[in-house]
Enzyme design. Structure first.
Site, PDB file in Angstrom:
ATOM      1  N   ASN A  10      39.137  58.152-127.183  1.00  0.00           N
ATOM      2  CA  ASN A  10      39.273  59.329-128.038  1.00  0.00           C
ATOM      3  C   ASN A  10      37.903  59.574-128.660  1.00  0.00           C
ATOM      4  O   ASN A  10      37.541  58.950-129.647  1.00  0.00           O
ATOM      5  CB  ASN A  10      40.341  59.057-129.105  1.00  0.00           C
ATOM      6  CG  ASN A  10      40.554  60.238-130.049  1.00  0.00           C
ATOM      7  OD1 ASN A  10      39.812  61.218-130.006  1.00  0.00           O
ATOM      8  ND2 ASN A  10      41.560  60.139-130.897  1.00  0.00           N
ATOM      9  N   ARG A  92      41.414  61.534-124.401  1.00  0.00           N
ATOM     10  CA  ARG A  92      41.977  62.604-125.217  1.00  0.00           C
ATOM     11  C   ARG A  92      41.032  63.796-125.110  1.00  0.00           C
ATOM     12  O   ARG A  92      39.849  63.679-125.435  1.00  0.00           O
ATOM     13  CB  ARG A  92      42.084  62.182-126.688  1.00  0.00           C
ATOM     14  CG  ARG A  92      42.611  63.316-127.564  1.00  0.00           C
ATOM     15  CD  ARG A  92      42.514  63.003-129.048  1.00  0.00           C
ATOM     16  NE  ARG A  92      43.116  64.071-129.838  1.00  0.00           N
ATOM     17  CZ  ARG A  92      42.825  64.316-131.113  1.00  0.00           C
ATOM     18  NH1 ARG A  92      41.933  63.589-131.752  1.00  0.00           N
ATOM     19  NH2 ARG A  92      43.424  65.302-131.752  1.00  0.00           N
ATOM     20  N   HIS A 181      47.305  68.280-131.497  1.00  0.00           N
ATOM     21  CA  HIS A 181      48.106  67.061-131.741  1.00  0.00           C
ATOM     22  C   HIS A 181      49.326  67.016-130.824  1.00  0.00           C
ATOM     23  O   HIS A 181      50.325  66.373-131.148  1.00  0.00           O
ATOM     24  CB  HIS A 181      48.612  66.994-133.202  1.00  0.00           C
ATOM     25  CG  HIS A 181      47.551  66.888-134.235  1.00  0.00           C
ATOM     26  ND1 HIS A 181      47.599  67.588-135.426  1.00  0.00           N
ATOM     27  CD2 HIS A 181      46.421  66.148-134.286  1.00  0.00           C
ATOM     28  CE1 HIS A 181      46.529  67.291-136.153  1.00  0.00           C
ATOM     29  NE2 HIS A 181      45.799  66.421-135.496  1.00  0.00           N
ATOM     30  N   ARG A 242      40.417  70.501-144.427  1.00  0.00           N
ATOM     31  CA  ARG A 242      40.574  71.881-143.924  1.00  0.00           C
ATOM     32  C   ARG A 242      41.602  72.635-144.755  1.00  0.00           C
ATOM     33  O   ARG A 242      42.621  72.074-145.165  1.00  0.00           O
ATOM     34  CB  ARG A 242      41.034  71.867-142.459  1.00  0.00           C
ATOM     35  CG  ARG A 242      40.064  71.200-141.520  1.00  0.00           C
ATOM     36  CD  ARG A 242      40.636  71.050-140.110  1.00  0.00           C
ATOM     37  NE  ARG A 242      40.281  69.749-139.573  1.00  0.00           N
ATOM     38  CZ  ARG A 242      40.888  69.141-138.545  1.00  0.00           C
ATOM     39  NH1 ARG A 242      41.897  69.745-137.932  1.00  0.00           N
ATOM     40  NH2 ARG A 242      40.518  67.957-138.139  1.00  0.00           N
ATOM     41  N   GLU A 385      49.507  57.904-130.295  1.00  0.00           N
ATOM     42  CA  GLU A 385      48.856  58.802-129.337  1.00  0.00           C
ATOM     43  C   GLU A 385      48.217  58.012-128.199  1.00  0.00           C
ATOM     44  O   GLU A 385      48.211  58.462-127.050  1.00  0.00           O
ATOM     45  CB  GLU A 385      47.801  59.652-130.057  1.00  0.00           C
ATOM     46  CG  GLU A 385      48.436  60.705-130.962  1.00  0.00           C
ATOM     47  CD  GLU A 385      47.495  61.200-132.055  1.00  0.00           C
ATOM     48  OE1 GLU A 385      47.315  60.458-133.047  1.00  0.00           O
ATOM     49  OE2 GLU A 385      46.950  62.308-131.923  1.00  0.00           O
TER      50      GLU A 385
HETATM   51  C1  LIG Z   1      42.921  68.576-133.406  1.00  0.00           C
HETATM   52  C2  LIG Z   1      42.770  67.771-134.648  1.00  0.00           C
HETATM   53  O1  LIG Z   1      42.923  68.246-135.744  1.00  0.00           O
HETATM   54  O2  LIG Z   1      42.510  66.473-134.469  1.00  0.00           O
HETATM   55  P1  LIG Z   1      42.266  65.400-135.616  1.00  0.00           P
HETATM   56  O3  LIG Z   1      43.529  65.286-136.425  1.00  0.00           O
HETATM   57  O4  LIG Z   1      41.985  64.148-134.802  1.00  0.00           O
HETATM   58  O5  LIG Z   1      41.105  65.883-136.420  1.00  0.00           O
HETATM   59 MG   LIG Z   2      45.428  59.649-135.759  1.00  0.00          MG
END
Ligand SMILES: CC(=O)OP(=O)(O)O
Ligand SMILES: [Mg+2]
Ligand SMILES: Nc1ncnc2c1ncn2[C@@H]1O[C@H](COP(=O)(O)OP(=O)(O)O)[C@@H](O)[C@H]1O
Length: 402
Positions: A10, A92, A181, A242, A385
């Site tokens: 990953n 991934r 995800h 975010r 995952e």
């Molecule tokens: C796509 C994504 O948000 O991945 P991560 O949770 O690993 O930042």
């Molecule tokens: Mg994780």
């Protein structure tokens, strides 16, 4: 001798997480992490099956040297890229667009398509590609399999996947909801059905994947019909750094009135927003601790985070019509009883409730936390995952060889 080990990679923008699994019994032969790639003081942490963790500083300015370093650690235990037991490497890949609906053995055409998707996943796909290229160079005979975050969501109907914007512009630039995800949403929705003693095709599940990145999905009879992340992993729930859902007008306002460039606005919303933007912390443990001490910023951040979860539970109940279970997963979902409690608080009207005794129990296996009388099962289902990527990778290469 059958090769039955799978190495899962990953590759993130500044880290590489890896696991080597034996697919005969799913044991982890090695688990490791290279972090702070391209930053000051990169480090490698490698834990082989005997649990004797090895750590070292690394002169790794890029992904290539990070992969070479982890390969050397594996080789030290006789499990390197040239091991006869290694069946494949599973990668991934965050963005597979609409082209990739299932795991795919990588060839030059697949690499070119992943490259073509870089403009819609500038933070993720370049690192994923780098990992595949380096791994391929280290053992050109070994199958490299790409497992896409977006694949599980390709079953979404058009009315869920399309944004209500000008169709020609959307088509020209491939603007639509892809969702992410997906490997976790697929695994957790399936495990939730198992927990209920049903087939995936028999149940409707809402999955809340709450890690650093966070997303919700509505899964009807094993197929994803709606998810909260969009063109990029920025939309939807409040995350560690975010913003999640926001009026797109905010971006124009940041540009015109606050004088931010597009890149600055991107950084603000992706890296300096969410929990960290609201209260300075993105670790939910710390936020709950501060909240218990009466810290107002932490309290508000928690309230905004859990309010968003309740909105999505309501919305996805409406999307599904009938809900059998809500599953909490990933770092926050699996570990934070206060988040789970607040996420369903007041939603008795939707059949949702948690039994507080079950909610605060600590366990590492999938379990129900709803009261017996509840119409909708609420579950804590640890995601995996890496195991899911390894399983999909192994299934693909053994089918190809068999
Ligand atoms: C796509 C994504 O948000 O991945 P991560 O949770 O690993 O930042
Ligand atoms: Mg994780
Ligand atoms: N015991 C805990 N209580 C509350 N939150 C936790 C706990 N353990 C981990 N977390 C949260 O999980 C987050 C990481 O989740 P994880 O799924 O590992 O993220 P990712 O894989 O996206 O990096 C941390 O930021 C932290 O907020």
């Amino acid at each position: 001798m059958t090769a039955r080990h799978v190495l899962v990679l990953n590759c993130g923008s500044s880290s590489v997480k890896y696991q080597l699994l034996d697919m005969a019994d799913h044991t982890r032969l090695a688990v490791g992490l290279v972090e702070r790639i391209g930053e000051a003081a990169p480090r490698l942490t490698h834990t082989p099956a005997d649990g004797a963790r090895r750590e070292r500083a690394l002169a790794a300015p890029d992904h290539e040297s990070a992969l070479k370093a982890l390969a050397a650690e594996l080789a030290a235990d006789g499990l390197g890229f040239d091991s006869p037991h290694l069946a494949a490497v599973g990668h991934r890949v965050v963005h597979g667009g609409r082209a990739f609906t299932r795991p795919t053995v990588v060839d030059d055409a697949v690499l070119a398509e992943i490259e073509r998707l870089v403009p819609v996943a500038p933070l993720h796909n370049p690192a994923n590609l780098g990992g595949i290229r380096v791994a391929r160079a280290m053992n050109p005979g070994l199958p490299q399999v790409a497992v896409f975050d977006t694949a599980f969501h390709t079953t979404m109907p058009e009315h869920a996947a399309r944004y209500a914007i000008d169709v020609a512009t959307a088509d020209a630039h491939r603007i639509r909801r892809y969702g992410f995800h997906g490997t976790s949403h697929a695994y957790v929705s399936r495990r939730t059905a198992e927990l209920l003693g049903k087939e995936p095709s028999e149940v409707n599940v809402i999955v809340l994947h709450l890690g650093n990145g966070a997303s919700a999905s509505a899964v009807a009879g094993g197929r994803c019909v709606e998810t909260s992340m969009g063109l990029t992993p920025l939309e939807g729930l409040v995350m560690g750094t975010r913003s999640g859902d926001i009026d797109p007008g905010v971006v124009f306002h940041l540009a015109r009135v606050a004088g931010l460039s597009v890149d600055e606005a991107d950084t603000l919303l992706n890296r300096r927003s969410g929990l960290v933007g609201l209260c300075g912390d993105n670790d939910m443990r710390e936020i709950v601790r501060r909240m218990d001490e009466g810290d107002d910023a932490a309290r508000l951040a928690f309230a905004i985070y859990t309010h968003r979860l309740r909105k999505y539970l309501g919305a996805y109940t409406a999307v599904l019509g009938h809900v059998d279970a809500v599953a909490f997963t990933a770092g926050v979902g699996e570990n934070s009883a206060p988040v789970r409690r607040a996420a369903v608080a007041g939603l008795e009207v939707l059949g949702l409730a948690v039994d507080e005794e079950l909610n605060v129990e600590r366990a590492s296996t999938a379990r129900l936390i709803s009261p017996q009388y509840a119409r909708v099962a609420v579950a804590v289902v640890p995601t995996d995952e890496e195991l899911e990527i390894a399983t999909q990778t192994y299934a693909l290469v053994t089918a190809a060889n068999g």
